[in-house]
Design an enzyme around this catalytic site. Sequence first.
Site, PDB file in Angstrom:
ATOM      1  N   ARG A  50     -25.184 -37.394 127.852  1.00  0.00           N
ATOM      2  CA  ARG A  50     -25.704 -36.753 126.636  1.00  0.00           C
ATOM      3  C   ARG A  50     -26.416 -35.441 126.945  1.00  0.00           C
ATOM      4  O   ARG A  50     -26.473 -34.537 126.102  1.00  0.00           O
ATOM      5  CB  ARG A  50     -26.654 -37.704 125.901  1.00  0.00           C
ATOM      6  CG  ARG A  50     -26.971 -37.238 124.471  1.00  0.00           C
ATOM      7  CD  ARG A  50     -27.820 -38.243 123.713  1.00  0.00           C
ATOM      8  NE  ARG A  50     -29.049 -38.502 124.399  1.00  0.00           N
ATOM      9  CZ  ARG A  50     -29.528 -39.720 124.692  1.00  0.00           C
ATOM     10  NH1 ARG A  50     -28.884 -40.800 124.313  1.00  0.00           N
ATOM     11  NH2 ARG A  50     -30.661 -39.861 125.328  1.00  0.00           N
ATOM     12  N   TYR A 103     -28.890 -18.210 104.941  1.00  0.00           N
ATOM     13  CA  TYR A 103     -27.646 -18.950 104.733  1.00  0.00           C
ATOM     14  C   TYR A 103     -27.950 -20.172 103.848  1.00  0.00           C
ATOM     15  O   TYR A 103     -28.914 -20.914 104.114  1.00  0.00           O
ATOM     16  CB  TYR A 103     -27.157 -19.361 106.125  1.00  0.00           C
ATOM     17  CG  TYR A 103     -25.958 -20.241 106.208  1.00  0.00           C
ATOM     18  CD1 TYR A 103     -24.699 -19.767 105.845  1.00  0.00           C
ATOM     19  CD2 TYR A 103     -26.057 -21.538 106.690  1.00  0.00           C
ATOM     20  CE1 TYR A 103     -23.582 -20.584 105.957  1.00  0.00           C
ATOM     21  CE2 TYR A 103     -24.951 -22.348 106.813  1.00  0.00           C
ATOM     22  CZ  TYR A 103     -23.707 -21.868 106.436  1.00  0.00           C
ATOM     23  OH  TYR A 103     -22.612 -22.681 106.548  1.00  0.00           O
ATOM     24  N   ASP A 175     -32.078 -16.078 112.843  1.00  0.00           N
ATOM     25  CA  ASP A 175     -30.649 -16.408 112.820  1.00  0.00           C
ATOM     26  C   ASP A 175     -29.897 -15.117 113.127  1.00  0.00           C
ATOM     27  O   ASP A 175     -29.944 -14.142 112.384  1.00  0.00           O
ATOM     28  CB  ASP A 175     -30.262 -16.977 111.446  1.00  0.00           C
ATOM     29  CG  ASP A 175     -28.780 -17.380 111.371  1.00  0.00           C
ATOM     30  OD1 ASP A 175     -27.954 -16.795 112.094  1.00  0.00           O
ATOM     31  OD2 ASP A 175     -28.456 -18.264 110.548  1.00  0.00           O
ATOM     32  N   LYS A 200     -18.795 -18.732 114.799  1.00  0.00           N
ATOM     33  CA  LYS A 200     -18.363 -17.433 114.300  1.00  0.00           C
ATOM     34  C   LYS A 200     -17.753 -16.607 115.442  1.00  0.00           C
ATOM     35  O   LYS A 200     -16.715 -16.949 115.939  1.00  0.00           O
ATOM     36  CB  LYS A 200     -19.543 -16.729 113.620  1.00  0.00           C
ATOM     37  CG  LYS A 200     -20.210 -17.595 112.530  1.00  0.00           C
ATOM     38  CD  LYS A 200     -19.371 -17.704 111.280  1.00  0.00           C
ATOM     39  CE  LYS A 200     -19.798 -18.814 110.320  1.00  0.00           C
ATOM     40  NZ  LYS A 200     -21.180 -18.748 109.861  1.00  0.00           N
TER      41      LYS A 200
HETATM   42  C1  LIG Z   1     -21.966 -19.912 109.344  1.00  0.00           C
HETATM   43  C2  LIG Z   1     -23.412 -19.665 109.465  1.00  0.00           C
HETATM   44  C3  LIG Z   1     -24.278 -20.700 109.789  1.00  0.00           C
HETATM   45  C4  LIG Z   1     -23.812 -22.127 109.969  1.00  0.00           C
HETATM   46  O1  LIG Z   1     -22.925 -22.261 111.039  1.00  0.00           O
HETATM   47  P1  LIG Z   1     -21.948 -23.527 111.194  1.00  0.00           P
HETATM   48  O2  LIG Z   1     -21.501 -23.415 112.592  1.00  0.00           O
HETATM   49  O3  LIG Z   1     -20.864 -23.358 110.176  1.00  0.00           O
HETATM   50  O4  LIG Z   1     -22.782 -24.748 110.925  1.00  0.00           O
HETATM   51  C5  LIG Z   1     -25.624 -20.403 109.909  1.00  0.00           C
HETATM   52  N1  LIG Z   1     -26.084 -19.152 109.715  1.00  0.00           N
HETATM   53  C6  LIG Z   1     -25.277 -18.131 109.405  1.00  0.00           C
HETATM   54  C7  LIG Z   1     -25.840 -16.772 109.211  1.00  0.00           C
HETATM   55  C8  LIG Z   1     -23.907 -18.354 109.261  1.00  0.00           C
HETATM   56  O5  LIG Z   1     -23.113 -17.342 108.929  1.00  0.00           O
END
Ligand SMILES: *Cc1c(COP(=O)(O)O)cnc(C)c1O
Length: 380
Positions: A50, A103, A175, A200
């Site tokens: 883990r 988000y 973020d 992303k």
């Molecule tokens: C897509 C996104 C997330 C979430 O990511 P996932 O991998 O889909 O859970 C969080 N913050 C931003 C700015 C995003 O574009």
Amino acid sequence: MKRDTQLTRAGRPHHGTRSVNAPVNRASTILAGTARELYNRPDGTPLYGRFGTDSQNALRSAMCELQAADYCALAPSGLSAMTLTAIAEVSSGGHLLASDSLYGPTRMFLTDTVARWGVEVDFYDPRAGAGIADRIKDNTQLIFCESPGSLTFEVQDIPAISQAAAKTGACVMADDTWSAGLNANMLDLGADYAAQSLTKYVGGHSDVIMGAVLARGEAANRLKEAEWRMGFFVSPDDAFLVLRGLRTLDLRMEKSARNSLEIAQRLADHPAVSTVIHPARKDHPDHALYERDFTAPAGVFGVEFAGWSLARGERFLDALDIFGLGFSWGGFESLAVHCDPQLRRHFRTAHDGALIRLAIGLENVEDLWRDLEQAINTSA
Ligand SMILES: *Cc1c(COP(=O)(O)O)cnc(C)c1O
């Protein structure tokens, strides 16, 4: 070493194997040689699957090297990377400040889950900058930032917010998904946590979901503890895919960004468009902050079509051929979504018509432009 060289070398295995890449090492049980070694493994071997094997640790170490971080927690999604920082920092009776540009699902975690823990959650204007000081209270534990913000692309003054937070002992989480940790370093700008959705640009191929949180010093220790206590785990196969994505991150982001700026300019010149919202353009209200804190843009931006109804926006999306309709971005393929159903804001500046988010991929820019132009025309 320069960034592009670093991307080719970070997280490579140093011992054991001569393969260029760390092997995909699947393990739950990792055997100890002796009873004494059960709880204290030699040369940093993990006690249990883990915690991650060579596969996850190669990705962690590559991410740390790129952002000069002390620890990288891997989370099963980008969203869970964001939630992990709250788990690490907030407690009952505390206060959390959240940017209004967050988000949507992060926002819902704060209002629906963190609020139930007896933590007060307040939203602030993403453009507050040093003015955030007026919103910080004695019990403020954490400030959530996202720069640029989802859908509306406000660039936040992370250094000013971090300085105000440091005066009171509050922590800052940024973020960082749009810069992918490549085109900006939120830790250098003063944030305690830099979190991103690896789904992303870093993953980059629309086939894996994962998140990362990076931190330095004491915050890195709290982050590591929170990751272990929560039992967060990503599979070695997924870690391998994300590290593979990291190798070409700069090339892919560069083309995606170049394409996006060309498309943004042509849209800005088109009579159907009222505003293009792209932080790397001079007409973006936060362009000076972008210029100060980012070295290059991502290929995701917003476009407002003047006076378009929701129905016209939907006809436009339906008429697109090369652009796919779907969530996420940062993959090799171009995507479009209508933003209005997702927008939940207190401080949002009103927009006129339909707000569309375009994620520009690696296709030829002329093909992309022809697709957009024909969709604008046929949706009329
Ligand atoms: C897509 C996104 C997330 C979430 O990511 P996932 O991998 O889909 O859970 C969080 N913050 C931003 C700015 C995003 O574009």
